[in-house]
Design an enzyme around this catalytic site. Structure first.
Site, PDB file in Angstrom:
ATOM      1  N   LYS A  80       1.009  -0.795   0.048  1.00 38.08           N
ATOM      2  CA  LYS A  80       0.010   0.500  -0.043  1.00 38.08           C
ATOM      3  C   LYS A  80       1.006   1.065  -0.121  1.00 38.08           C
ATOM      4  O   LYS A  80       1.725   0.870   0.577  1.00 38.08           O
ATOM      5  CB  LYS A  80      -0.839  -0.016   1.431  1.00 38.08           C
ATOM      6  CG  LYS A  80      -2.103   0.912   0.576  1.00 38.08           C
ATOM      7  CD  LYS A  80      -3.390   0.051   0.333  1.00 38.08           C
ATOM      8  CE  LYS A  80      -4.710   0.647   0.071  1.00 38.08           C
ATOM      9  NZ  LYS A  80      -5.699   0.144  -0.097  1.00 38.08           N
ATOM     10  N   GLY A 184     -24.607   3.354   2.917  1.00 39.30           N
ATOM     11  CA  GLY A 184     -23.926   3.781   2.111  1.00 39.30           C
ATOM     12  C   GLY A 184     -24.326   3.770   0.382  1.00 39.30           C
ATOM     13  O   GLY A 184     -24.152   2.426   0.124  1.00 39.30           O
ATOM     14  N   VAL A 185     -25.178   4.296   0.008  1.00 37.96           N
ATOM     15  CA  VAL A 185     -24.818   3.926  -1.895  1.00 37.96           C
ATOM     16  C   VAL A 185     -24.599   4.808  -2.913  1.00 37.96           C
ATOM     17  O   VAL A 185     -24.665   5.570  -3.662  1.00 37.96           O
ATOM     18  CB  VAL A 185     -26.549   4.276  -2.260  1.00 37.96           C
ATOM     19  CG1 VAL A 185     -27.344   3.040  -2.274  1.00 37.96           C
ATOM     20  CG2 VAL A 185     -27.290   4.926  -1.357  1.00 37.96           C
ATOM     21  N   GLY A 186     -22.453   4.540  -2.648  1.00 32.53           N
ATOM     22  CA  GLY A 186     -21.941   5.646  -3.710  1.00 32.53           C
ATOM     23  C   GLY A 186     -22.183   4.386  -4.460  1.00 32.53           C
ATOM     24  O   GLY A 186     -22.100   3.268  -5.149  1.00 32.53           O
ATOM     25  N   ASN A 187     -19.864   4.463  -4.637  1.00 33.41           N
ATOM     26  CA  ASN A 187     -19.929   3.334  -5.941  1.00 33.41           C
ATOM     27  C   ASN A 187     -20.289   2.232  -6.021  1.00 33.41           C
ATOM     28  O   ASN A 187     -20.562   1.134  -6.980  1.00 33.41           O
ATOM     29  CB  ASN A 187     -18.571   3.213  -6.213  1.00 33.41           C
ATOM     30  CG  ASN A 187     -18.118   4.668  -6.994  1.00 33.41           C
ATOM     31  OD1 ASN A 187     -18.737   5.174  -7.793  1.00 33.41           O
ATOM     32  ND2 ASN A 187     -16.232   5.429  -6.166  1.00 33.41           N
ATOM     33  N   VAL A 188     -19.823   1.615  -4.997  1.00 33.52           N
ATOM     34  CA  VAL A 188     -20.237  -0.092  -4.849  1.00 33.52           C
ATOM     35  C   VAL A 188     -21.409  -0.047  -3.939  1.00 33.52           C
ATOM     36  O   VAL A 188     -22.617  -0.896  -4.765  1.00 33.52           O
ATOM     37  CB  VAL A 188     -19.146  -1.072  -3.425  1.00 33.52           C
ATOM     38  CG1 VAL A 188     -19.614  -1.603  -3.268  1.00 33.52           C
ATOM     39  CG2 VAL A 188     -17.965  -0.668  -3.664  1.00 33.52           C
TER      40      VAL A 188
END
Ligand code: NAD
Length: 349
Positions: A80, A184-188
Site C-alpha cells: 500500500k 452508503g449507496v456510493g460506487n459500490v
C-alpha cells in the site's frame, strides 16, 4: 517515529519514505509480504494529521492487502502507499509523476493501483513513470466502455457473498423477498443495490449524500432511512458500504439482521467486536473476503481482459465465505479470526 517497534509493524518487508523537492511529494510505500507475488495495493492520498498517522495507515493497510490477496486466491502479496496531502488542494501532475518514480524505485516489489484520493487517470499518469501499475484498462477495454474502476467487481463480489451468507443461514439461494439494509449507496453500494433489486430483494438505504439516496429510491424502489437507524432495522441482511468501525460496542447489540455482509473496509471497530457478533449469533462476512472483487478485477486488468474469467473468480468469494462460516460454526470462533488463520496458512506456507 519508530518503525520496527511500531504497533502496526508486522515483519513488513519494505517501508520506504520519499520526499520529492520539485513537486512537494511526501509519501510512504509499505510492502508487507511478497511470498505469493509482488505487493499490490492502492495509493491513498489523504491530509493526515501527522506523519505518524500516515505510517500507521500504510502499515495496517499493506498488511491487510496480504491477507486479502491470499484469501482471494491471487498470486500476489500485500502493499500500500500513502501520499500525505489533500487530494483536492495538493494534487498536481508533477506530484503524481513523482509518485510514479517512487513506485518504480522499488523495482516491482510494489504495484500501485487507485485508492481513495487517487483515480484511474492518476494511475495512468504514474504509468508514464513506472511499469508497476495495476488496474488500468487497455485500449480495447476502454473502447468497450470499461474504465478500470474496480467498484463494479467489488459490488458483484459482495452480492455473491450475500448469496453465500443467505444460503448458509436459510439453506437456499433465493433472494426474492429478502430484506436488505444498505449503508452508503456510493460506487459500490449503488451497484450492489442494483444486483439485489434485480434479484427481487427489498431495499432500505441511507447515505449522507441525499442525491445518492434519491437515486436508489427512484431506480430500485428502495426505502430511505435515517443514518442512525440503518444498522438497527428489522431486516435479513445489513450491508455496510460506507464507513469503517460500524460494528462496535454500541451498534452490535442493536443489530437485528441475522447477516452482516457489505463492502466497507475495517467494519469491526476492534477484534473484541468480532466476538460480540459471534456471541449474538449474527453471521458476519469478513470485510476483506467479501470485498475482494476489486483486487480480483485489478489482477485480470490489462490486455486480454476476459470478463467471464473475472466472474468465475468472483464466484470463489462465495465458496471461501462458506468455508469460513462452516469453520466458525464448528470451532465457535469469530469469522474474522477464521479468515485470518486461513489466509496465514496460505501466505506463510
Ligand atoms: P464511495 O465513496 O463511492 O461510497 C461511499 C458512500 O457512503 C458515499 O455515497 C458516501 O456519501 C456514503 N457515506 C459516507 N459516510 C456515510 C455515513 N456516515 N452514513 C451513510 N453513508 C455514508 O465509496 P465506495 O467505493 O462505494 O466504497 C464503499 C466502501 O467499500 C468503502 O469502505 C471502501 O473502502 C470499500 N471498498 C471499496 C472498493 C471499491 O472497489 N470501490 C473495494 C473494496 C472496499
Amino acid at each position: 517515529m519508530s518503525v520496527f517497534s511500531h504497533p502496526e509493524f508486522d515483519a513488513h518487508e519494505h517501508v520506504a519514505f520519499h520526499h520529492d523537492a520539485g513537486s512537494g511529494l511526501r509519501a510512504i510505500i509499505a510492502v508487507h509480504n511478497t511470498r505469493l507475488g509482488c505487493g499490490l495495493g492502492g495509493c491513498r492520498m489523504f491530509p493526515y494529521a501527522s506523519d505518524a498517522d500516515a505510517l500507521t495507515d500504510v502499515l495496517r493497510l499493506s498488511r491487510g492487502m496480504t491477507y486479502k490477496a491470499a484469501l482471494a486466491g491471487l498470486p500476489q502479496g500485500g502493499g500500500k502507499s500513502v501520499i500525505l496531502g489533500d487530494p483536492r488542494r495538493d494534487k498536481t501532475p508533477a506530484l503524481i509523476r513523482a509518485m510514479g518514480r517512487f513506485v518504480e524505485s522499488l523495482g516491482g516489489a510494489y504495484v500501485v493501483a487507485e485508492d481513495s484520493g487517487t483515480s484511474v487517470p492518476d494511475i495512468r499518469l504514474m504509468a508514464e513513470e513506472t511499469r508497476h501499475v495495476g488496474g488500468l484498462a487497455d485500449e480495447k477495454s476502454i473502447a468497450a466502455g470499461r474504465t478500470g474502476d474496480p467498484s463494479p467487481a467489488t459490488a458483484l463480489g459482495t452480492f455473491i457473498g450475500i448469496q453465500a451468507a443467505v444460503r448458509f443461514i436459510l439453506g437456499h439461494d433465493e433472494l426474492r423477498g429478502l430484506n436488505v439494509a444498505i449503508q452508503g449507496v456510493g460506487n459500490v453500494g449503488y451497484r450492489l443495490a442494483k444486483h439485489l433489486h434485480e434479484a427481487g430483494a427489498n431495499l432500505w438505504v441511507t447515505d449522507i449524500h441525499a442525491p445518492a439516496v434519491e437515486r436508489a429510491v427512484a431506480e430500485f424502489g428502495a426505502k430511505p432511512v435515517a443514518m442512525d437507524d440503518i444498522h438497527a432495522l428489522d431486516v435479513d441482511v445489513f450491508a455496510p458500504c460506507a464507513l469503517g468501525a460500524i460494528l462496535n460496542e454500541r451498534t452490535i447489540p442493536q443489530i437485528r439482521a441475522r447477516v452482516i455482509a457489505g463492502a466497507s473496509n475495517n467494519q469491526l471497530a476492534t477484534p473484541a467486536d468480532g466476538l460480540r457478533v459471534l456471541d449474538r449469533g449474527l453471521l458476519y462476512a469478513p470485510d476483506y473476503v467479501i470485498n475482494a472483487g476489486g483486487i480480483i478485477d485489478i489482477h485480470y486488468e490489462g490486455p486480454g481482459y476476459d470478463e467471464a474469467k473475472v466472474h468465475a473468480h468472483l464466484q470463489r468469494i462465495g465458496s471461501t465465505l462458506t468455508t469460513i462460516f462452516e469453520r466458525s460454526k464448528a470451532e465457535k470462533r469469530p469469522t474474522g479470526v477464521i479468515a485470518d488463520a486461513m489466509a496465514e496458512a496460505i501466505f506463510r506456507a
